[in-house]
Design a protein around this motif. Structure first.
Motif, PDB file in Angstrom:
ATOM      1  N   THR A  83      43.109  41.377  34.093  1.00 15.64           N
ATOM      2  CA  THR A  83      43.586  40.144  34.711  1.00 15.64           C
ATOM      3  C   THR A  83      42.471  39.121  34.767  1.00 15.64           C
ATOM      4  O   THR A  83      41.376  39.398  35.245  1.00 15.64           O
ATOM      5  N   TYR A  89      43.618  34.206  40.341  1.00  9.67           N
ATOM      6  CA  TYR A  89      43.843  34.932  39.096  1.00  9.67           C
ATOM      7  C   TYR A  89      45.074  34.406  38.379  1.00  9.67           C
ATOM      8  O   TYR A  89      45.934  33.772  38.997  1.00  9.67           O
ATOM      9  N   SER A 111      53.588  44.499  39.924  1.00 12.24           N
ATOM     10  CA  SER A 111      52.737  45.641  39.624  1.00 12.24           C
ATOM     11  C   SER A 111      53.556  46.805  39.086  1.00 12.24           C
ATOM     12  O   SER A 111      54.755  46.909  39.323  1.00 12.24           O
ATOM     13  N   ASN A 166      47.445  48.235  40.994  1.00  7.95           N
ATOM     14  CA  ASN A 166      46.479  47.318  40.386  1.00  7.95           C
ATOM     15  C   ASN A 166      46.729  47.111  38.901  1.00  7.95           C
ATOM     16  O   ASN A 166      45.884  46.572  38.199  1.00  7.95           O
ATOM     17  N   SER A 199      44.023  44.663  37.416  1.00  6.55           N
ATOM     18  CA  SER A 199      43.494  43.696  38.381  1.00  6.55           C
ATOM     19  C   SER A 199      42.368  44.301  39.196  1.00  6.55           C
ATOM     20  O   SER A 199      42.124  45.506  39.142  1.00  6.55           O
ATOM     21  N   ASP A 200      41.685  43.476  39.932  1.00  3.09           N
ATOM     22  CA  ASP A 200      40.562  43.880  40.781  1.00  3.09           C
ATOM     23  C   ASP A 200      39.359  44.392  39.988  1.00  3.09           C
ATOM     24  O   ASP A 200      38.458  45.000  40.558  1.00  3.09           O
TER      25      ASP A 200
END
Ligand SMILES: *[C@@H]1O[C@H](CO)[C@@H](O)[C@H](O)[C@H]1NC(C)=O
Ligand SMILES: *[C@@H]1O[C@H](CO)[C@@H](O)[C@H](O)[C@H]1NC(C)=O
Ligand SMILES: *[C@@H]1O[C@H](CO)[C@@H](O)[C@H](O)[C@H]1NC(C)=O
Length: 721
Positions: free
Chosen positions: A473, A489, A496, A547, A559-560
């Motif tokens: 992401t 983002y 998800s 995520n 993500s993250d």
């Protein structure tokens, strides 16, 4: 005469009251909204004694003639608190002061952000010589009557957003002696009434071309980081340009279709006379007009007073609560802002040559077709703009810096309706910006990153912004204001993987087998990138289906990424959060030892989730089935058992070979000993082989049990080899 008239008015008013009207304006001479706004402002200013007459509650600013306050018709029209040694902040309740035309708080020690909800009908705003920080608030764009804007000698930062498109009345703007960075916004060219502009002693960069055709008399851009050439049109005015990095050598020829370098658009603000007199009119005209009336007029005036009272009663009802902050929060300026930005957008898109070109018919044919223009806007917004910010002090170079106000507006003040999810480090909100662009905003919890750690945050943004991979992401922006830390983002439409698998709604169809393989492979590639391409390696530490975000084609985006390695006490937060989630490798659960191999384990758990459709830990299941890994791993090599474990939502539609190869990869990843787990590049290879074989057998047999939709298979073929 006037005195008498006023007495008569009061008498009549009392009579009317006694006759049965209940006075709802308990604060006597002042509109309730204005009174409470000033009360709140007084509190925000730390209730200073030098403001004689002022009180925080139930005050009557007009009736009690508060210091610095001028009223007209029960409305506050001017506030001048210049040079009174004030501290504190301006407060956030100014929006309801719709009759206020002049606000002068200059030469004090006010701090914090300039509030985003400024009085909307201001003509003069003077905040110079204070200690304001943060950015120039976007709500300036909602103040079309503004003629004079002075924010000089503060500590303002960030780039200016494109907020000047409607400010055609503005004649003087002073932003000097701040730390404002970035390039001059395109909407500066809409300042058609501007005659004086002070931008000196900031950190502006880029060219000043956008100023070329403004009707300026006076311009100071000295001591910035401007580059390029000073437009010829400006050379005849009172101009200061020292202390920049101007290009030497001859200026490039003007683009085709540009009129000669004479300032043909030089026109002065025609509205300034009109609106200046306007500001005084509300009080003046009413008293002077009626002042000539005789006592005999009292019958008529009785009727008028009745009407006025009725008017105020109705009005009060409609604006009763407009003073409190929530009200503003619930009614964001977004709709107006979106028009605004729409306009900016069309403006921007057509500005690739020069604003002057718009006047000449030839230029129309020179402009690119509409679709390209739109595209070029988007590119400009997300690729070009950051480059412009490059020279500014904070390190992040390729992402956009947002103000809290921008994000607040885009998320409806972080409303629950826009809440997308809650991760270990904070909540994620859907943010819709004025141009229609939708992004995801992650508000980092202060428990994860205390407000004092802004430097760490900027470094973190800088690190994360280096990560570029189709399956990671993309970070597009950030905000660090007011001790708050937010990451912006790209937004993925399908939410998800966790929600897709475990919280199906009426629209989502169950994931077909090929999509599951595609998600596993994409995620594996993201991890391979973090582990083996990035240097130093990035341990994700928080691999889980929540995520993994899915776009419209169900491509995964991890993500993250990079968050946990940058947040100082991430391991603590994660350990607390993931205890019992079922994703953590045994060595992490036991001793908090995150490593590349603990990521591999968690990735195996996600694959298991994809295969079975079960949550990694599910307390609603029978005891022996609660932990997915413990329940599933002993059966991964047994074809019969596998077919019983597989997600019932697949309805048996999967190639058996593919399923068992998928299970083999899982078994490697979730081994208890970290050293036996394969590196991600091997996982990727294994999954690629799986896809290739599936495609091959499809070609030879002409059937693929798991395949239904079109895009999926063709994508598999191209993407995975
Ligand atoms: C406010 O008051 C100061 C000093 O009392 C004065 O210099 C300034 O011009 C006033 N501002 C406005 C907008 O009237
Ligand atoms: C701003 O200026 C551009 C170019 O001069 C113009 O196309 C656009 O309509 C203007 N926008 C507004 C809101 O006036
Ligand atoms: C503004 O008012 C002044 C004095 O009243 C006058 O001389 C001037 O021509 C006016 N300007 C405009 C643009 O109306």
């Amino acid at each position: 005469m006037m005195r008498n008239w006023r007495k008569a008015l009061i008498l009549v008013l009392c009579a009317v009251c006694i006759l049965g009207f209940k006075p709802r304006f308990a604060n006597g001479e002042t509109d309730q909204g204005d009174a409470s706004a000033l009360g709140l402002m007084y509190s925000a200013l730390n209730s200073p004694q030098q403001l004689t007459g002022w009180t925080a509650n139930n005050g009557d600013p007009c009736g009690q003639s508060w210091k610095g306050v001028t009223c007209s018709n029960k409305r506050v029209t001017k506030i001048n608190l210049s040079n009174l040694g004030l501290s504190g902040t301006m407060g956030y309740s100014l929006l309801s002061m719709t009759s206020l035309t002049e606000l002068d708080l200059s030469h004090n020690s006010l701090a914090g952000d300039i509030p985003y909800n400024l009085p909307p009908n201001l003509q003069r705003l003077n905040l110079e010589y204070n200690q304001f920080t943060g950015g120039v608030p976007y709500s300036i764009s909602q103040m079309p009557s503004l003629q004079y804007l002075n924010l000089a000698h503060n500590q303002l930062q960030n780039a200016l957003s494109d907020m000047f498109a409607s400010l055609s009345s503005l004649s003087t703007m002073d932003l000097s002696f701040n730390s404002i960075s970035g390039s001059l916004p395109q909407s500066f060219q809409n300042l058609t009434g501007i005659s004086t502009m002070y931008l000196q002693n900031n950190q502006f960069s880029g060219t000043i071309d956008v100023l070329a055709n403004l009707p300026l008399d006076k311009l100071d851009v000295s001591n910035n980081r401007f580059t390029g050439w000073v437009p010829a049109q400006l050379k005849s005015i009172n101009l200061k340009t020292d202390g920049n990095s101007w290009s030497s050598g001859p200026a490039p020829p003007p683009p085709p279709g540009t009129p000669p370098a004479t300032r043909n658009t030089r026109k002065h603000n025609s509205g300034s006379n009109g609106s200046t007199s306007n500001s005084g009119s509300s009080g003046g005209s009413s008293s002077s007009g009626i002042g000539g009336g005789a006592i005999a007029g009292i019958v008529i005036s009785l009727l008028i007073v009745g009407a006025i009272v009725a008017f105020f009663l109705v009005k009060r009802r409609s604006r009763r609560s407009s003073s409190d902050i929530e009200k503003f929060d619930n009614q964001p300026l977004a709709p107006r802002a979106s028009n605004e930005v729409q306009e900016i957008k069309s403006m921007k898109s057509s500005s690739s040559f020069d604003s002057q070109a718009l006047d000449t018919p030839i230029s129309i044919s020179l402009r690119p077709p509409p679709i390209d223009r739109r595209k070029s806007f988007d590119e400009e917004e997300f690729n070009k703009k950051p480059i412009v910010v490059k020279k500014s002090v904070p390190p992040p170079t390729n992402v956009k810096s947002y103000s809290i106000a921008d994000l607040q507006m885009a998320t409806g003040s972080f409303s629950v309706e826009n809440l997308l999810g809650e991760g270990s480090f904070g909540r994620v909100y859907r943010a819709q910006f004025g141009d229609g662009k939708v992004l995801a905003v992650k508000k980092i919890d202060s428990s994860a990153l205390p407000s004092g750690m802004s430097d760490d945050f900027v470094e973190m943004v800088s690190n994360i912004s280096q990560l570029h991979h189709t399956n990671v992401t993309e970070l597009v922006g950030y905000c660090s204001e007011h001790g708050q830390h937010l990451l912006v983002y790209e937004f993925h439409k399908n939410g998800s993987l966790h929600d897709f698998l475990h919280i199906p709604d009426e629209y989502s169809k169950p994931l077909i087998w090929n999509s599951r393989v595609k998600i596993a492979l994409g995620t594996a590639r993201a991890l391979e990138y973090l582990h083996e391409v990035c240097s130093p390696s990035v341990v994700h530490k928080n691999i889980k289906s929540a995520n993994i975000l899915l776009d419209a084609e169900l491509n995964p985006h991890l993500s993250d990424s990079g968050l946990a390695t940058s947040i100082p006490n991430a391991d603590e937060v994660l350990n607390r959060d993931d205890a019992g989630s079922g994703y953590s490798a045994p060595e992490v659960t036991m001793s908090g030892q995150y490593s590349l191999k603990s990521d591999v384990y968690s990735f195996g758990v996600v694959m298991l989730e994809l295969l079975t459709g079960r949550k990694p830990f599910d307390s609603t299941r029978p005891r022996l089935e609660q932990s997915l890994v413990r329940w599933a791993t002993p059966q991964l090599h047994d074809i019969d058992a596998l077919s019983k474990m597989v997600d019932p939502a697949l309805e048996g539609l999967y190639p058996v070979k593919s399923l068992s190869r998928f299970a083999d990869v899982i078994a490697l990843c979730v081994q208890p000993e970290p050293e036996f787990r394969p590196p991600m590049s091997e996982v990727v290879e294994a999954l690629v082989r799986l896809v290739q074989r599936a495609n091959m057998s499809k070609r030879t047999t002409g059937t693929d049990q798991g395949a239904s939709p079109r895009a999926d298979n063709s994508h598999d073929g191209h993407d995975y080899m």
